[in-house]
Scaffold this motif. Structure first.
Motif, PDB file in Angstrom:
ATOM      1  N   ASP A   1       1.055  -1.133  -0.019  1.00  0.00           N
ATOM      2  CA  ASP A   1      -0.544   0.219   0.115  1.00  0.00           C
ATOM      3  C   ASP A   1       0.843   1.633  -0.086  1.00  0.00           C
ATOM      4  O   ASP A   1       0.970   2.158  -0.399  1.00  0.00           O
ATOM      5  CB  ASP A   1      -0.929   0.021   1.372  1.00  0.00           C
ATOM      6  N   HIS A   2       2.110   1.249   1.084  1.00  0.00           N
ATOM      7  CA  HIS A   2       2.732   2.521   0.756  1.00  0.00           C
ATOM      8  C   HIS A   2       3.880   2.821  -0.114  1.00  0.00           C
ATOM      9  O   HIS A   2       4.941   3.912   0.003  1.00  0.00           O
ATOM     10  CB  HIS A   2       3.329   2.528   2.219  1.00  0.00           C
ATOM     11  N   LYS A   3       3.213   1.908  -1.528  1.00  0.00           N
ATOM     12  CA  LYS A   3       4.711   1.989  -2.077  1.00  0.00           C
ATOM     13  C   LYS A   3       3.419   2.755  -3.724  1.00  0.00           C
ATOM     14  O   LYS A   3       3.587   2.722  -4.738  1.00  0.00           O
ATOM     15  CB  LYS A   3       5.045   1.318  -2.792  1.00  0.00           C
ATOM     16  N   LEU A   4       1.805   2.408  -3.798  1.00  0.00           N
ATOM     17  CA  LEU A   4       1.436   2.548  -4.571  1.00  0.00           C
ATOM     18  C   LEU A   4       0.684   4.230  -4.659  1.00  0.00           C
ATOM     19  O   LEU A   4       0.083   4.550  -3.969  1.00  0.00           O
ATOM     20  CB  LEU A   4       0.636   1.842  -4.969  1.00  0.00           C
ATOM     21  N   VAL A   5       0.334   4.645  -5.683  1.00  0.00           N
ATOM     22  CA  VAL A   5      -0.478   5.604  -6.215  1.00  0.00           C
ATOM     23  C   VAL A   5      -1.633   5.601  -7.211  1.00  0.00           C
ATOM     24  O   VAL A   5      -0.720   5.433  -8.139  1.00  0.00           O
ATOM     25  CB  VAL A   5       0.231   7.686  -6.140  1.00  0.00           C
ATOM     26  N   VAL A   6      -2.639   5.779  -7.303  1.00  0.00           N
ATOM     27  CA  VAL A   6      -3.783   5.425  -8.258  1.00  0.00           C
ATOM     28  C   VAL A   6      -3.927   6.444  -8.118  1.00  0.00           C
ATOM     29  O   VAL A   6      -4.299   8.071  -7.958  1.00  0.00           O
ATOM     30  CB  VAL A   6      -5.016   4.605  -7.600  1.00  0.00           C
ATOM     31  N   ILE A   7      -3.958   7.521  -9.732  1.00  0.00           N
ATOM     32  CA  ILE A   7      -4.121   8.506 -10.646  1.00  0.00           C
ATOM     33  C   ILE A   7      -5.747   8.243 -11.270  1.00  0.00           C
ATOM     34  O   ILE A   7      -5.694   7.370 -11.825  1.00  0.00           O
ATOM     35  CB  ILE A   7      -3.169   9.822 -11.515  1.00  0.00           C
ATOM     36  N   SER A   8      -6.969   8.724 -11.372  1.00  0.00           N
ATOM     37  CA  SER A   8      -8.506   8.233 -11.363  1.00  0.00           C
ATOM     38  C   SER A   8      -8.733   9.056 -12.056  1.00  0.00           C
ATOM     39  O   SER A   8      -9.352  10.585 -12.264  1.00  0.00           O
ATOM     40  CB  SER A   8      -8.365   7.345 -10.092  1.00  0.00           C
ATOM     41  N   THR A   9     -10.338   8.943 -12.472  1.00  0.00           N
ATOM     42  CA  THR A   9     -11.102   9.965 -13.281  1.00  0.00           C
ATOM     43  C   THR A   9     -11.902   9.763 -12.734  1.00  0.00           C
ATOM     44  O   THR A   9     -11.953   8.823 -11.304  1.00  0.00           O
ATOM     45  CB  THR A   9     -11.961   9.323 -14.599  1.00  0.00           C
ATOM     46  N   GLY A  10     -12.738  10.484 -12.259  1.00  0.00           N
ATOM     47  CA  GLY A  10     -14.558  10.617 -11.564  1.00  0.00           C
ATOM     48  C   GLY A  10     -14.347  12.088 -10.663  1.00  0.00           C
ATOM     49  O   GLY A  10     -15.165  11.576  -9.771  1.00  0.00           O
ATOM     50  N   SER A  11     -13.703  13.177 -11.184  1.00  0.00           N
ATOM     51  CA  SER A  11     -13.435  14.720  -9.927  1.00  0.00           C
ATOM     52  C   SER A  11     -14.747  14.725  -9.728  1.00  0.00           C
ATOM     53  O   SER A  11     -14.686  15.544  -8.583  1.00  0.00           O
ATOM     54  CB  SER A  11     -12.041  15.449  -9.950  1.00  0.00           C
ATOM     55  N   GLN A  12     -15.660  14.907 -10.759  1.00  0.00           N
ATOM     56  CA  GLN A  12     -16.403  15.615 -10.468  1.00  0.00           C
ATOM     57  C   GLN A  12     -18.998  14.249 -10.034  1.00  0.00           C
ATOM     58  O   GLN A  12     -19.324  14.990 -10.511  1.00  0.00           O
ATOM     59  CB  GLN A  12     -17.631  16.093 -11.764  1.00  0.00           C
ATOM     60  N   GLY A  13     -17.843  13.297  -9.326  1.00  0.00           N
ATOM     61  CA  GLY A  13     -19.213  12.175  -9.318  1.00  0.00           C
ATOM     62  C   GLY A  13     -19.307  12.140 -10.549  1.00  0.00           C
ATOM     63  O   GLY A  13     -21.012  11.682 -10.368  1.00  0.00           O
ATOM     64  N   GLU A  14     -19.044  11.613 -11.720  1.00  0.00           N
ATOM     65  CA  GLU A  14     -19.522  11.388 -13.021  1.00  0.00           C
ATOM     66  C   GLU A  14     -20.783  10.127 -11.951  1.00  0.00           C
ATOM     67  O   GLU A  14     -19.744   9.073 -11.862  1.00  0.00           O
ATOM     68  CB  GLU A  14     -19.050  11.156 -14.118  1.00  0.00           C
ATOM     69  N   PRO A  15     -21.453   9.804 -12.720  1.00  0.00           N
ATOM     70  CA  PRO A  15     -22.227   7.993 -12.674  1.00  0.00           C
ATOM     71  C   PRO A  15     -21.199   6.782 -12.912  1.00  0.00           C
ATOM     72  O   PRO A  15     -21.177   6.142 -11.796  1.00  0.00           O
ATOM     73  CB  PRO A  15     -23.587   8.301 -13.504  1.00  0.00           C
ATOM     74  N   LEU A  16     -20.895   6.860 -14.041  1.00  0.00           N
ATOM     75  CA  LEU A  16     -20.011   5.985 -14.905  1.00  0.00           C
ATOM     76  C   LEU A  16     -18.731   5.998 -14.316  1.00  0.00           C
ATOM     77  O   LEU A  16     -17.330   5.061 -15.066  1.00  0.00           O
ATOM     78  CB  LEU A  16     -20.927   5.836 -15.635  1.00  0.00           C
ATOM     79  N   SER A  17     -18.185   7.225 -14.027  1.00  0.00           N
ATOM     80  CA  SER A  17     -16.579   7.589 -13.847  1.00  0.00           C
ATOM     81  C   SER A  17     -15.680   6.243 -12.527  1.00  0.00           C
ATOM     82  O   SER A  17     -17.003   5.483 -11.907  1.00  0.00           O
ATOM     83  CB  SER A  17     -16.055   8.243 -13.125  1.00  0.00           C
ATOM     84  N   ALA A  18     -14.478   6.271 -12.977  1.00  0.00           N
ATOM     85  CA  ALA A  18     -14.025   5.066 -12.102  1.00  0.00           C
ATOM     86  C   ALA A  18     -14.221   5.347 -10.521  1.00  0.00           C
ATOM     87  O   ALA A  18     -14.003   4.092 -10.169  1.00  0.00           O
ATOM     88  CB  ALA A  18     -12.668   5.431 -12.813  1.00  0.00           C
TER      89      ALA A  18
END
Length: 554
Positions: free
Chosen positions: A289-306
C-alpha cells in the motif's frame, strides 16, 4: 466598411459548459469551439448535453473553419457529434497540437476519418474566407490553450477561451500579454471573455504551487493514495507522477480517458514518465500500500466514472479499504456538488481519508479571478465587451468589472444563447434571436429529447409503473378475461398487492362504461383506461405511478 459582423453564442452563456460561438460576416461562418456539458440529476438517462446547433444545419456550406481553443470537453467534446450531424464535407479544424491530437482521438471513436485537422501555431495568422484568424498563447489547466483573434474589415474580435495569467506555469511560457496589448493598441473591436471566476476576488493560484503541496500531502499518507482529477489536466497528472516518484511510489492510471490523454500528452512531450513508474491496473494488488499511487477519473462524481465505481465497491480492479487516502485535486463544476458530496460520503463510509481543496491547496483553477479579468480588459482595451463562459450571475459580474476599468455601460452586452450581437459601421446592437438550447445524447441517439420523455423517466424513478392488460370482445367490447396487473419499481409493494383485485374491478368497470358508450377504437379505449385507473390509484394510495394500459381484442 460595409457589411455586418454577427457574433452568435449557441452555448456557454447563462451556463457553465457547452461553449460554441458562430462568427458570421459576408454570409460566411467561422465556428469557435464545439463543447458539451454533462447532464444534471433530473435528466434521467441522458449521457451528454450538446448545444442546439440547428442554426448551422442549413449553413454547412458556409462554414469556412472550426477553431478549437483547447482540449477540454466543454470546448471540444461536441465536435464529433456536430460533424456527424451536419454531414457534407467537413470544414478544416484548427487548433494547437495537443488540442488536435485529442480531437483526432474523439473523431476516431466516431469513425470520422476524412477530417482535415490542422496543427496551428500561435502568432501565425491564416485566412478563412473573409476572416483572418490568429491563435494567441494563453495559460490554462491544460497545455496548448489559446485565445482566438478573428479579424474582418470591421475590426478584430477576441474570444479568450479559458485562461488565467499564471506567471509561473508548469508547462510552457506565460500568456502572451505582449500580443494582447498589441491588439489593444491597434484597436480591438470586441472582447468575448471568460467569466467563470468573475465572482472570485484577487488572483488565481499558480499551477506551480500545487506540485509541492501534493508531495506534502503524499508524505503524510501511510497507505495507498488515490488522486482524482480531470483526465485532460495533463499538468496535474505530471505533478502527481513527480510527487509519487519523489516518495518512491509506483503509479497506476485508472479510467479510459485518463490513460488515453496521458498517452497523448506523453507522445507530444507534455508528460515525462520515469522509466518503470507505471504499473498496470491488474498489478495494483501486487504492490504494498505504501508504494502505490492511483490516478483516477471521477473528480466530478460522474455516475460511471472510475472513482464513483470505487466508492460504490463496483470497480473491477480497485477495491478501496480503510487506510486509503483519496485526494480530490479538482474543484466542483457548478451543478456537480451533490454528486461529489455523495461520492465523498461513500468514501468515508468505507473508511478512507479524504483530502479536498478545503484541506490543502492541491488544486489551482485554470480560470482567472476578478483581477485577471480586469487585466485582460486593460490590456486589450476593447470598444465593446460581451462576457462569455458563465452563468448569468458571472456574466453580470464580468460586465461590472468592465465598467470598473472604464468601458461605457452601453458598450457592454450581457447576452444569452441564441441572441446575436450585430456590429457594423454604425455601432453594435442585438439582432433577432435564433433557435438555441440543448440537444441530448441518449445512448447512441442524438436529438431533442421531449420534455414528456424526461418527465416519464422522473415519474418512473419516483413511483414506478403499473401495466394493466385487458382482453375484450371484438364484437361488443366487453371484458372476456380477468385483467392482468403487473407493477415494477413501486416502493409501496404491499399496498399495491392489496390493490390488485380492486384494480381488476376498476378495469372491468371502465371497460363496461366504454362499451356502453360504444368506444371501440383501441387508442381511445386505452386512454379511457389510463385516466380511470390513474384516478383510482391516486385516490386509494395518494401516489402517481405511471399507468400503462394494454388492450387486446379477441
Amino acid at each position: 466598411m460595409s457589411g455586418t459582423l454577427r457574433v452568435l453564442p449557441l452555448g456557454g452563456l447563462g451556463e457553465i459548459g457547452k461553449n460554441m460561438t458562430v462568427l458570421e460576416y459576408e454570409d460566411r461562418i467561422v465556428l469557435v469551439d464545439a463543447g458539451l456539458r454533462f447532464p444534471t440529476a433530473e435528466m434521467m438517462g441522458i449521457d451528454l448535453v450538446l448545444p442546439d446547433f440547428a442554426y448551422l444545419r442549413d449553413r454547412v456550406d458556409d462554414i469556412e473553419a472550426i477553431v478549437i481553443t483547447h482540449g477540454h470537453e466543454d470546448h471540444l467534446g461536441a465536435l464529433p457529434f456536430v460533424l456527424r450531424e451536419l454531414g457534407g464535407e467537413s470544414p478544416p479544424i484548427y487548433g494547437r497540437p495537443l488540442t488536435m491530437a485529442m480531437a483526432r482521438s474523439k473523431l476516431d471513436e466516431h469513425r470520422l476519418k476524412d477530417v482535415d485537422l490542422v496543427d496551428t501555431k500561435p502568432g501565425e495568422p491564416f485566412d478563412a474566407g473573409p476572416f483572418s484568424i490568429e491563435l494567441i498563447h494563453m495559460t490554462h489547466s491544460i497545455p496548448d490553450a489559446s485565445a482566438v483573434a478573428v479579424t474582418t474589415e470591421l475590426g478584430t474580435v477576441l474570444i479568450t477561451g479559458d485562461y488565467k495569467f499564471d506567471q509561473t506555469p508548469v508547462d510552457g511560457g506565460p500568456a502572451d500579454m505582449a500580443r494582447l496589448a498589441e491588439l489593444g493598441r491597434d484597436g480591438l473591436l470586441l472582447l468575448c471573455g471568460d467569466s467563470t471566476n468573475a465572482d472570485r476576488p484577487g488572483w488565481a493560484l499558480s499551477e506551480a504551487v500545487v506540485g509541492p503541496k501534493l508531495e506534502e500531502v503524499f508524505a503524510r499518507c501511510e497507505g495507498r493514495i488515490v488522486v482524482t482529477c480531470f483526465a485532460s489536466n495533463i499538468h496535474r497528472v505530471q505533478q502527481v507522477v513527480d510527487a509519487a516518484a519523489g516518495l518512491g511510489r509506483k503509479v497506476a492510471l485508472i479510467g479510459r480517458s485518463m490513460k488515453k490523454n496521458t498517452n497523448i500528452g506523453k507522445s507530444l512531450g507534455h508528460i515525462d514518465l520515469p522509466e518503470g513508474i507505471l504499473v498496470q491496473p491488474r498489478e495494483i494488488d501486487d504492490w504494498p500500500d505504501h508504494k502505490l499511487v492511483v490516478i483516477s477519473t471521477g473528480s466530478q462524481g460522474e455516475p460511471l466514472s472510475a472513482l464513483r465505481r470505487m466508492a460504490h465497491r463496483d470497480h473491477p480492479q480497485v477495491e478501496l479499504r480503510q487506510g486509503d487516502t483519496v485526494v480530490f485535486s479538482a474543484t466542483p463544476i457548478p451543478g456537480n456538488e451533490r454528486a461529489i458530496n455523495e461520492t465523498i460520503d461513500r468514501l468515508h463510509q468505507i473508511g478512507c481519508d479524504v483530502v479536498t481543496t478545503r484541506d490543502a491547496p492541491i488544486h489551482a483553477s485554470g480560470h482567472g479571478y476578478a483581477e485577471e479579468i480586469k487585466l485582460m480588459l486593460n490590456l486589450t482595451q476593447p470598444e465593446y465587451v460581451m462576457p462569455f463562459h458563465g452563468d448569468h450571475k458571472r456574466i453580470r459580474l464580468h460586465g461590472e468589472l468592465a465598467e470598473a476599468v472604464g468601458v461605457p455601460e452601453e458598450n457592454i452586452f450581457r447576452g444569452e444563447n441564441g441572441l446575436p450581437l450585430e456590429i457594423d459601421a454604425k455601432g453594435a446592437r442585438w439582432g433577432e434571436p435564433v433557435q438555441s438550447g440543448m440537444i441530448f445524447v441518449d445512448g447512441m441517439d442524438i436529438g431533442d429529447v421531449a420534455d414528456v420523455a424526461l418527465r416519464d423517466r422522473r415519474m418512473l424513478s419516483a413511483d414506478g409503473i403499473f401495466v394493466v392488460v385487458a382482453t375484450i370482445s371484438e364484437q361488443d367490447g366487453s371484458s372476456v378475461a380477468d385483467p392482468e396487473v403487473i407493477f415494477r419499481g413501486v416502493s409501496f409493494k404491499e399496498e399495491a398487492e392489496q390493490l390488485i383485485d380492486d384494480i381488476r374491478d376498476a378495469v372491468d368497470d371502465s371497460i363496461e362504461k366504454a362499451a356502453k358508450e360504444e368506444i371501440r377504437e383501441i387508442d381511445l379505449l386505452q386512454q379511457v383506461l389510463h385516466d380511470d385507473l390513474a384516478q383510482f390509484v391516486y385516490e386509494r394510495i395518494k401516489r402517481r405511478p405511471m399507468v400503462l394500459p394494454v388492450v387486446v381484442e379477441v
